[in-house]
Motif scaffolding. Structure first.
Motif, PDB file in Angstrom:
ATOM      1  N   ILE A 134      18.988  14.510  -4.498  1.00 17.70           N
ATOM      2  CA  ILE A 134      18.089  14.671  -3.209  1.00 17.70           C
ATOM      3  C   ILE A 134      16.435  14.280  -4.033  1.00 17.70           C
ATOM      4  N   ASP A 135      15.896  13.384  -3.429  1.00 14.13           N
ATOM      5  CA  ASP A 135      14.668  12.909  -3.898  1.00 14.13           C
ATOM      6  C   ASP A 135      14.809  12.539  -5.351  1.00 14.13           C
ATOM      7  N   ASP A 136      15.514  11.799  -5.811  1.00 10.92           N
ATOM      8  CA  ASP A 136      15.931  11.274  -6.963  1.00 10.92           C
ATOM      9  C   ASP A 136      16.084  12.571  -8.048  1.00 10.92           C
ATOM     10  N   GLU A 137      16.290  13.878  -7.505  1.00 14.42           N
ATOM     11  CA  GLU A 137      16.683  14.968  -8.618  1.00 14.42           C
ATOM     12  C   GLU A 137      18.261  15.256  -8.205  1.00 14.42           C
ATOM     13  N   LEU A 138      18.828  15.405  -9.312  1.00 19.45           N
ATOM     14  CA  LEU A 138      20.263  15.716  -9.560  1.00 19.45           C
ATOM     15  C   LEU A 138      20.824  17.010  -9.415  1.00 19.45           C
ATOM     16  N   TYR A 139      21.949  17.252  -8.823  1.00 15.83           N
ATOM     17  CA  TYR A 139      22.366  18.635  -8.949  1.00 15.83           C
ATOM     18  C   TYR A 139      23.986  18.668  -8.969  1.00 15.83           C
ATOM     19  N   GLY A 140      24.312  19.564  -9.675  1.00 17.52           N
ATOM     20  CA  GLY A 140      25.777  19.702 -10.198  1.00 17.52           C
ATOM     21  C   GLY A 140      26.187  20.749  -9.509  1.00 17.52           C
ATOM     22  N   ARG A 141      27.814  20.946  -9.431  1.00 12.16           N
ATOM     23  CA  ARG A 141      28.465  22.207  -8.944  1.00 12.16           C
ATOM     24  C   ARG A 141      27.842  22.665  -7.656  1.00 12.16           C
ATOM     25  N   VAL A 142      27.806  21.889  -6.930  1.00 11.48           N
ATOM     26  CA  VAL A 142      27.063  21.973  -5.568  1.00 11.48           C
ATOM     27  C   VAL A 142      28.259  22.452  -4.315  1.00 11.48           C
ATOM     28  N   THR A 143      27.786  23.987  -4.015  1.00 13.63           N
ATOM     29  CA  THR A 143      28.613  24.342  -2.953  1.00 13.63           C
ATOM     30  C   THR A 143      27.787  24.321  -1.620  1.00 13.63           C
ATOM     31  N   ILE A 144      28.363  24.542  -0.770  1.00 16.76           N
ATOM     32  CA  ILE A 144      27.384  24.432   0.742  1.00 16.76           C
ATOM     33  C   ILE A 144      26.329  25.407   0.668  1.00 16.76           C
ATOM     34  N   LYS A 145      26.660  26.664   0.355  1.00 14.76           N
ATOM     35  CA  LYS A 145      25.306  27.573  -0.025  1.00 14.76           C
ATOM     36  C   LYS A 145      24.221  27.008  -0.728  1.00 14.76           C
ATOM     37  N   ARG A 146      24.559  26.441  -1.955  1.00 19.49           N
ATOM     38  CA  ARG A 146      23.699  25.896  -2.645  1.00 19.49           C
ATOM     39  C   ARG A 146      22.943  24.878  -2.276  1.00 19.49           C
ATOM     40  N   LEU A 147      23.712  23.886  -1.512  1.00 22.97           N
ATOM     41  CA  LEU A 147      23.231  22.790  -0.811  1.00 22.97           C
ATOM     42  C   LEU A 147      22.321  23.068   0.275  1.00 22.97           C
ATOM     43  N   GLU A 148      22.359  24.166   0.826  1.00 24.04           N
ATOM     44  CA  GLU A 148      21.477  24.874   1.898  1.00 24.04           C
ATOM     45  C   GLU A 148      20.168  25.157   1.292  1.00 24.04           C
ATOM     46  N   LYS A 149      20.358  25.735   0.267  1.00 18.37           N
ATOM     47  CA  LYS A 149      18.985  26.258  -0.616  1.00 18.37           C
ATOM     48  C   LYS A 149      17.983  25.250  -1.370  1.00 18.37           C
ATOM     49  N   ILE A 150      19.116  24.055  -1.923  1.00 16.51           N
ATOM     50  CA  ILE A 150      18.388  23.116  -2.487  1.00 16.51           C
ATOM     51  C   ILE A 150      17.755  22.079  -1.429  1.00 16.51           C
ATOM     52  N   SER A 151      18.341  22.034  -0.070  1.00 18.37           N
ATOM     53  CA  SER A 151      17.741  21.285   0.745  1.00 18.37           C
ATOM     54  C   SER A 151      16.510  21.663   1.403  1.00 18.37           C
ATOM     55  N   ALA A 152      16.511  23.040   1.608  1.00 18.43           N
ATOM     56  CA  ALA A 152      15.169  23.938   1.804  1.00 18.43           C
ATOM     57  C   ALA A 152      14.261  23.930   1.070  1.00 18.43           C
ATOM     58  N   ALA A 153      14.591  23.882  -0.488  1.00 21.62           N
ATOM     59  CA  ALA A 153      13.603  23.800  -1.210  1.00 21.62           C
ATOM     60  C   ALA A 153      12.717  22.475  -1.358  1.00 21.62           C
ATOM     61  N   HIS A 154      13.539  21.526  -1.257  1.00 18.72           N
ATOM     62  CA  HIS A 154      12.777  20.016  -0.876  1.00 18.72           C
ATOM     63  C   HIS A 154      11.919  20.078   0.039  1.00 18.72           C
ATOM     64  N   ILE A 155      12.470  20.480   1.279  1.00 20.13           N
ATOM     65  CA  ILE A 155      11.538  20.406   2.591  1.00 20.13           C
ATOM     66  C   ILE A 155      10.178  21.141   2.268  1.00 20.13           C
ATOM     67  N   ALA A 156      10.535  22.585   1.747  1.00 17.03           N
ATOM     68  CA  ALA A 156       9.298  23.420   1.461  1.00 17.03           C
ATOM     69  C   ALA A 156       8.477  22.733   0.510  1.00 17.03           C
ATOM     70  N   ALA A 157       9.114  21.952  -0.657  1.00 17.60           N
ATOM     71  CA  ALA A 157       8.077  21.158  -1.524  1.00 17.60           C
ATOM     72  C   ALA A 157       7.302  20.042  -1.004  1.00 17.60           C
ATOM     73  N   LYS A 158       7.881  19.366  -0.061  1.00 21.26           N
ATOM     74  CA  LYS A 158       7.419  18.243   0.631  1.00 21.26           C
ATOM     75  C   LYS A 158       6.340  18.728   1.698  1.00 21.26           C
ATOM     76  N   ALA A 159       6.653  20.042   2.245  1.00 20.31           N
ATOM     77  CA  ALA A 159       5.351  20.347   3.197  1.00 20.31           C
ATOM     78  C   ALA A 159       4.220  20.802   2.587  1.00 20.31           C
ATOM     79  N   GLY A 160       4.376  21.312   1.050  1.00 21.72           N
ATOM     80  CA  GLY A 160       3.368  21.825   0.324  1.00 21.72           C
ATOM     81  C   GLY A 160       2.310  20.735  -0.383  1.00 21.72           C
ATOM     82  N   GLU A 161       3.009  19.478   0.016  1.00 20.79           N
ATOM     83  CA  GLU A 161       2.313  18.169  -0.641  1.00 20.79           C
ATOM     84  C   GLU A 161       0.831  17.866  -0.267  1.00 20.79           C
TER      85      GLU A 161
END
Ligand code: FES
Length: 161
Positions: A134-161
């Motif tokens: 996501i956004d050129d950042e790589l993640y491994g061993r991704v579960t659906i719960k982890r994906l939910e958190k990663i996605s939310a973190a990226h959205i929050a980071a963009k909102a804060g820009e």
């Protein structure tokens, strides 16, 4: 007497055309610059470019539809690339994809306003699959719960820009 006014629908597209001297020969470069600046080529942008370059809208549509790089729809706010190559398949990327489709309400290869789910074949993170980007950042061993958190973190980071 009828007076026809050329209404400028897209000021950014108009300024890009001006930067290129309103030359029809620069059409492809203009389309790339407008798309890079706006994220996609809107109907208004194409009409403005056609008017500025004094070419027909049919000519522009011919060029835009020929090159797959040109996008006619607004992109999703977030693009999630999910690896579907062999190593990631062996550790459950298909389940991750299926769960992601349900969670985000969008099929792989499609997008809604919020998310585009895109398949890719190897992100170079084979030992740590399932892998996503996501956004050129790589993640491994991704579960659906982890994906939910990663996605939310990226959205929050963009909102804060
Ligand atoms: S196979 Fe998925 S990162 Fe290489």
């Amino acid at each position: 007497m009828v007076t026809l006014l050329n209404k400028v629908e897209d000021e950014y597209a108009k300024s890009v055309c001006l930067d290129f001297g309103n030359k029809p020969d620069a059409l492809i470069e203009i389309l790339h610059v407008v798309q890079n600046g706006s994220g996609f080529l809107s109907d208004g942008a194409l009409r403005t470019i056609a008017d500025s370059l004094n070419i027909t809208r049919a000519e522009i549509h011919g060029v835009v539809s020929f090159y797959h790089d040109f996008k006619r729809e607004a992109p999703a706010k977030q693009v999630i690339k999910i690896c579907r190559a062999e190593a990631c398949q062996a550790v459950g990327c298909d389940d991750l994809i299926s769960n992601a489709e349900t969670m985000f309400g969008v099929k792989l290869g499609k997008h809604n306003d919020d998310v585009e789910l895109k398949e890719v074949f190897c992100l170079g993170n084979c030992a740590l699959g399932p892998a996503i980007m996501i956004d050129d950042e790589l993640y491994g061993r991704v579960t659906i719960k982890r994906l939910e958190k990663i996605s939310a973190a990226h959205i929050a980071a963009k909102a804060g820009e």
